[in-house]
Design an enzyme around this catalytic site. Structure first.
Site, PDB file in Angstrom:
ATOM      1  N   GLY A   1      75.391 -10.714  94.074  1.00 35.30           N
ATOM      2  CA  GLY A   1      76.353 -11.263  93.140  1.00 35.30           C
ATOM      3  C   GLY A   1      76.019 -12.610  92.536  1.00 35.30           C
TER       4      GLY A   1
ATOM      5  N   LYS B   1      73.707 -13.596  90.360  1.00 38.68           N
ATOM      6  CA  LYS B   1      73.493 -13.576  88.919  1.00 38.68           C
ATOM      7  C   LYS B   1      74.761 -13.149  88.177  1.00 38.68           C
ATOM      8  CE  LYS B   1      68.497 -12.850  89.369  1.00 38.68           C
ATOM      9  NZ  LYS B   1      68.437 -12.894  90.839  1.00 38.68           N
TER      10      LYS B   1
ATOM     11  N   CYS C   1      61.624 -10.170  91.775  1.00 40.25           N
ATOM     12  CA  CYS C   1      61.175 -11.230  92.675  1.00 40.25           C
ATOM     13  C   CYS C   1      59.871 -10.799  93.342  1.00 40.25           C
ATOM     14  CB  CYS C   1      62.254 -11.591  93.703  1.00 40.25           C
ATOM     15  SG  CYS C   1      62.791 -10.225  94.753  1.00 40.25           S
TER      16      CYS C   1
END
Length: 459
Positions: A112, A114, A230
């Site tokens: 959550g 972003k 990532c």
């Protein structure tokens, strides 16, 4: 402890930069938080912050905190004044340029960070759909949406393909923070390094292709898509973007200014690159104070020609008539000076929600949170929700209790204990810490009955 095959590949890609890259993994991961400007301004938070903070250069509201700090245990965390977030993870959302009134989708949203970052840009106006395919992670996402006091956010637990069937050409902007092999988190999460293997990189790349294809279908003409991972794996970064643009020629890479320390994407690291891959961005741990990340800003050709309706869900939600939430109206008259939120009232059994204005019909979708949870209908009364408490400000209620962040009473409240007060008016009261809401209490005869949710209590 880094995988040998990973190191071999990165050495071949980075060349003379590889020793600095490898050395960066011996350092401690950076810790940061992002101030929730939906509840408190940056200036006001800095005045009351119990932590030593230093700005994250690429995140307007992001700050590093010292390793000894424990912001996750502070009452300000429970009040939703900030979100603990890895600094590089703060980079993609600002490039979406979320604005009030827009329709925005965070397609792979858990836990959550972003989504709440996007919501701050929307300032409570418009529609944000935060989706997560895994049920357990979707629940965590929903809890963070609640803690941060978001009022215009719908949390769904769907596959990208199912959403694409419903929302063809619907969204102004979409964030795809794609599931990936997690190489950029090796320093932060040793388990990710132990589980890494080349086969998983290929599986992730294939999954990213499918997710991006669904996103392409849901974006309106002229819309913006930000893709991020990532990981350092070229197959999942420049490779995923390049394959996507080959499949979808109506999209192109948009030029944006790179923050200091962000590196250009590497067309030379993949086969069959599309033009302008150097306009994408890499965040490398030997160049910035953060973990590894990759992001690309993509634009869909064309212009919006008007209001797009959902293709498979029957238009907009209509809401329920006032008679079905009369007890809530009575609660508001007795306890709130002002009900500041706009939307449509939705009732699911005994639960009442306020859906965002213009919310699409949700029949057939797995929805965990269809907007702001207002509370529960009991026999001849209405019990307000924790989400409503966290969305309200003390000035909007008739009764509130303000506790010091260092007081024993705030610790007692967060552990579920009752509070004792000398005087006060009987009824629901908003329990606050330093002027920011923590939850509900109910005052009667000098005692404040604790309504802090049992699942959140400390100790």
């Amino acid at each position: 402890m880094l995988p040998k095959e990973f190191l071999k590949r990165m050495q071949s890609l980075l060349g003379e930069e590889f020793p600095a890259f490898e050395l960066s993994f011996e350092g401690e991961p950076y810790k940061a938080l992002r101030i929730n400007t939906e509840k408190i301004s940056v200036e006001d938070f800095l005045r009351i912050s119990p932590f030593s903070l230093k700005r994250v250069p690429w995140a307007e509201n992001g700050f590093y905190y010292e390793a000894g700090g424990q912001p996750g245990r502070h009452p300000f965390h429970e009040a939703g004044l900030y979100y603990i977030q890895e600094p590089s993870a703060m980079a993609p959302a600002p490039f979406l340029e979320a604005a009030p009134g827009e329709r925005i989708l965070d397609l792979c949203a858990a836990p959550g960070g972003k989504s709440t970052q996007l919501a701050a840009g929307m300032r409570g106006e418009g529609l944000l759909i935060a989706n997560e395919i895994h049920p357990a992670r979707a629940k965590i996402l929903s809890e963070n949406v609640e803690r941060m006091g978001l009022t215009n956010t719908v949390v769904t637990n769907e596959t990208p393909g199912k959403l694409a069937e419903t929302f063809s050409g619907y969204f102004d902007k979409i964030l795809v923070d794609a599931p990936c092999s997690g190489e950029g988190m090796f320093r932060k999460n040793e388990e990710a390094a132990w589980e890494w293997n080349p086969e998983n990189v290929q599986l992730c790349a294939k999954r990213q292709d499918e997710i991006l294809d669904a996103a392409a279908k849901m974006l309106r003409p002229g819309g913006r898509l930000v893709y991020s991972t990532c990981t350092f794996a070229p197959e999942e970064d420049e490779g995923s973007v390049s394959r996507f643009l080959h499949r979808h020629p109506t999209f192109y890479i948009q030029h944006v200014k790179k923050p200091e320390g962000f590196l250009a994407g590497h067309p030379d690291w993949i086969t069959d690159p599309v033009p302008h891959l150097e306009e994408t961005m890499r965040l490398m741990p030997h160049k910035i104070a953060g973990e590894g990340h990759y992001l690309a800003v993509l634009k869909k050709e064309g212009e919006s020609t008007g209001s797009f309706l959902c293709s498979g869900a029957g238009g907009e939600e209509r809401g329920v008539p006032q008679k079905e939430y009369r007890d809530f109206t009575v609660f508001c008259e007795e306890n709130l000076k002002d009900f500041p939120f706009k939307g449509i009232y939705l009732r699911f059994g005994e639960q009442l929600y306020l859906g965002p204005t213009g919310m699409p019909a949700i029949k057939g979708l797995k929805v965990l949170r269809p907007g702001l949870h207002l509370g529960t209908f009991k026999k001849n009364r209405f019990e307000p929700s924790h989400a409503l408490a966290l969305a309200l400000k003390p000035k909007q209620v008739y009764r509130n209790i303000n506790l010091s962040a260092q007081s024993r009473d705030v610790a007692r409240y967060l552990s579920g204990q009752t509070l004792t007060l000398q005087d006060g008016e009987n009824g629901w009261c908003l329990v606050c810490v330093e002027g920011y809401s923590l939850g509900w209490g109910k005052f009667s005869g000098g005692i404040v009955k604790n309504h802090y949710p049992k699942g959140l209590r400390k100790g």
